[in-house]
Design a protein around this motif. Structure first.
Motif, PDB file in Angstrom:
ATOM      1  N   SER A 183       3.911  -5.443  -4.812  1.00 61.31           N
ATOM      2  CA  SER A 183       4.416  -5.134  -6.151  1.00 61.31           C
ATOM      3  C   SER A 183       3.299  -4.950  -7.174  1.00 61.31           C
ATOM      4  N   ALA A 184       2.123  -5.542  -6.909  1.00 61.47           N
ATOM      5  CA  ALA A 184       1.012  -5.407  -7.845  1.00 61.47           C
ATOM      6  C   ALA A 184      -0.001  -4.362  -7.400  1.00 61.47           C
ATOM      7  N   LEU A 185       0.334  -3.579  -6.362  1.00 54.95           N
ATOM      8  CA  LEU A 185      -0.636  -2.664  -5.766  1.00 54.95           C
ATOM      9  C   LEU A 185      -0.291  -1.212  -6.035  1.00 54.95           C
ATOM     10  N   ASP A 186      -1.308  -0.351  -5.982  1.00 58.60           N
ATOM     11  CA  ASP A 186      -1.094   1.079  -6.158  1.00 58.60           C
ATOM     12  C   ASP A 186      -0.548   1.666  -4.854  1.00 58.60           C
ATOM     13  N   PRO A 187      -0.066   2.926  -4.876  1.00 54.83           N
ATOM     14  CA  PRO A 187       0.569   3.501  -3.681  1.00 54.83           C
ATOM     15  C   PRO A 187      -0.329   3.555  -2.452  1.00 54.83           C
ATOM     16  N   ILE A 188      -1.621   3.799  -2.631  1.00 53.63           N
ATOM     17  CA  ILE A 188      -2.515   3.864  -1.471  1.00 53.63           C
ATOM     18  C   ILE A 188      -2.668   2.493  -0.836  1.00 53.63           C
ATOM     19  N   ALA A 189      -2.874   1.463  -1.665  1.00 55.01           N
ATOM     20  CA  ALA A 189      -2.984   0.097  -1.139  1.00 55.01           C
ATOM     21  C   ALA A 189      -1.671  -0.348  -0.515  1.00 55.01           C
ATOM     22  N   THR A 190      -0.559   0.055  -1.127  1.00 52.33           N
ATOM     23  CA  THR A 190       0.760  -0.281  -0.578  1.00 52.33           C
ATOM     24  C   THR A 190       0.928   0.314   0.814  1.00 52.33           C
ATOM     25  N   ALA A 191       0.517   1.563   0.985  1.00 51.86           N
ATOM     26  CA  ALA A 191       0.633   2.211   2.286  1.00 51.86           C
ATOM     27  C   ALA A 191      -0.181   1.472   3.342  1.00 51.86           C
ATOM     28  N   LYS A 192      -1.347   0.959   2.962  1.00 46.74           N
ATOM     29  CA  LYS A 192      -2.180   0.214   3.916  1.00 46.74           C
ATOM     30  C   LYS A 192      -1.505  -1.094   4.317  1.00 46.74           C
ATOM     31  N   ILE A 193      -0.877  -1.771   3.348  1.00 46.32           N
ATOM     32  CA  ILE A 193      -0.172  -3.017   3.669  1.00 46.32           C
ATOM     33  C   ILE A 193       1.011  -2.721   4.586  1.00 46.32           C
ATOM     34  N   GLU A 194       1.743  -1.651   4.311  1.00 45.94           N
ATOM     35  CA  GLU A 194       2.885  -1.305   5.160  1.00 45.94           C
ATOM     36  C   GLU A 194       2.419  -0.957   6.578  1.00 45.94           C
ATOM     37  N   GLU A 195       1.323  -0.229   6.685  1.00 50.14           N
ATOM     38  CA  GLU A 195       0.767   0.084   8.004  1.00 50.14           C
ATOM     39  C   GLU A 195       0.377  -1.196   8.733  1.00 50.14           C
ATOM     40  N   LEU A 196      -0.187  -2.138   7.981  1.00 49.16           N
ATOM     41  CA  LEU A 196      -0.578  -3.422   8.564  1.00 49.16           C
ATOM     42  C   LEU A 196       0.641  -4.185   9.072  1.00 49.16           C
ATOM     43  N   ILE A 197       1.734  -4.160   8.302  1.00 51.41           N
ATOM     44  CA  ILE A 197       2.961  -4.837   8.732  1.00 51.41           C
ATOM     45  C   ILE A 197       3.440  -4.264  10.060  1.00 51.41           C
ATOM     46  N   HIS A 198       3.387  -2.932  10.197  1.00 53.66           N
ATOM     47  CA  HIS A 198       3.772  -2.301  11.465  1.00 53.66           C
ATOM     48  C   HIS A 198       2.898  -2.808  12.614  1.00 53.66           C
ATOM     49  N   GLU A 199       1.603  -2.951  12.351  1.00 59.87           N
ATOM     50  CA  GLU A 199       0.684  -3.372  13.404  1.00 59.87           C
ATOM     51  C   GLU A 199       0.888  -4.840  13.781  1.00 59.87           C
ATOM     52  N   LEU A 200       1.303  -5.659  12.812  1.00 65.28           N
ATOM     53  CA  LEU A 200       1.481  -7.093  13.065  1.00 65.28           C
ATOM     54  C   LEU A 200       2.829  -7.405  13.700  1.00 65.28           C
ATOM     55  N   LYS A 201       3.779  -6.471  13.590  1.00 68.95           N
ATOM     56  CA  LYS A 201       5.119  -6.703  14.133  1.00 68.95           C
ATOM     57  C   LYS A 201       5.038  -6.975  15.628  1.00 68.95           C
ATOM     58  N   GLY A 202       5.748  -7.994  16.057  1.00 66.02           N
ATOM     59  CA  GLY A 202       5.746  -8.381  17.458  1.00 66.02           C
ATOM     60  C   GLY A 202       4.796  -9.519  17.739  1.00 66.02           C
ATOM     61  N   ARG A 203       3.628  -9.491  17.088  1.00 65.41           N
ATOM     62  CA  ARG A 203       2.701 -10.626  17.216  1.00 65.41           C
ATOM     63  C   ARG A 203       3.229 -11.819  16.428  1.00 65.41           C
TER      64      ARG A 203
END
Length: 258
Positions: A183-203
């Motif tokens: 919520s405090a991040l710009d769209p580019i940083a948000t996209a990186k966090i969302e990509e990270l969530i995808h990578e962490l899913k399952g672990r």
């Protein structure tokens, strides 16, 4: 309510209500979270989604007026039992907050802090490996590997949030709770966090609170819609967003209120 309960839950919440003094903020919520999914909590401001999230690692214990009723289990273990070690619980169920909150320490020490105090390593080389591995999993290693002695607070907002995620996963948790992490991040940083969530899913089992319905649709497999302290609907994310059963869910998704 669709399919809120599953056969092999990592977290089991049954009939959970939360009170702040005499005010009931959460009313009789039951939810399961499995190891291999991301669950999103959505709903208007003040609907109780963050309050419920905080029950999952007893963060509400820090609020003197808060009282939790009902049952919450982690792998079948009652997290509100008197015998539960809350420090160990919060190592198993990590939290990433809305505003990045790195310690006023170096990047290295931010990540090393948890493993050190929990006694997860006794040799410098082992600790170095944990720090590097955590920063790699958080997608931050290549950006900071040459400046590990710099202060964590000198990083950009998006980098700080990924540092906080690296700090959370450094103690090898089983669950990661994220309270509006973008919520405090710009769209580019948000996209990186969302990509990270995808990578962490399952672990890790991951639960995310978000006001951004598009984000919930992108990152989660199941979505819970909260309204006025009630769990209105919980089911597959695709169903919630394309074919909601509850009228209140449909009104929120289509922007009639919220």
């Amino acid at each position: 309510m669709r399919d809120p309960l599953v056969t092999t839950p990592k977290i089991t919440a049954r009939n959970v209500s939360v009170y702040y003094g005499a005010t009931r903020a959460i009313d009789d919520v039951s939810i399961d979270v499995t190891q291999d999914e991301v669950v999103a909590f959505i709903g208007p401001s003040g609907c109780g989604k963050s309050t419920f999230l905080r029950t999952l690692n007893r963060m509400n214990d820090t609020v003197p007026s808060a009282r939790v009723e009902g049952e919450i289990y982690l792998d079948g273990e009652d997290i509100y039992a008197p015998s539960m070690d809350v420090v160990q619980l919060r190592a198993r169920v990590g939290m990433v907050f809305q505003k990045p909150n790195p310690f006023p320490k170096s990047i290295y020490e931010n990540v090393a802090y948890g493993p050190r105090i929990h006694g997860l390593t006794h040799a410098k080389g082992e600790l170095d490996d944990i720090v590097e591995g955590s920063l790699r999993r958080a997608g931050l290693w290549d950006e900071v590997k040459d400046r590990l002695t710099d202060s964590g607070t000198a990083l950009s907002g998006g980098q700080q949030q990924r540092l906080c995620i690296a700090r959370a996963i450094a103690v090898d948790p089983e669950v990661i709770l994220m309270d509006e992490p973008c919520s405090a991040l710009d769209p580019i940083a948000t996209a990186k966090i969302e990509e990270l969530i995808h990578e962490l899913k399952g672990r890790y089992a991951i639960v995310i609170v978000t006001h951004n319905m598009q984000q919930a649709a992108r990152v989660s497999q199941r979505t819970a819609f909260f309204h006025l302290g009630h769990l209105v609907e919980f089911g597959a994310t695709s169903d919630i967003f394309t074919n909601p059963r509850a009228e209140r869910t449909k009104d929120y998704i289509t922007g009639r209120y919220g």
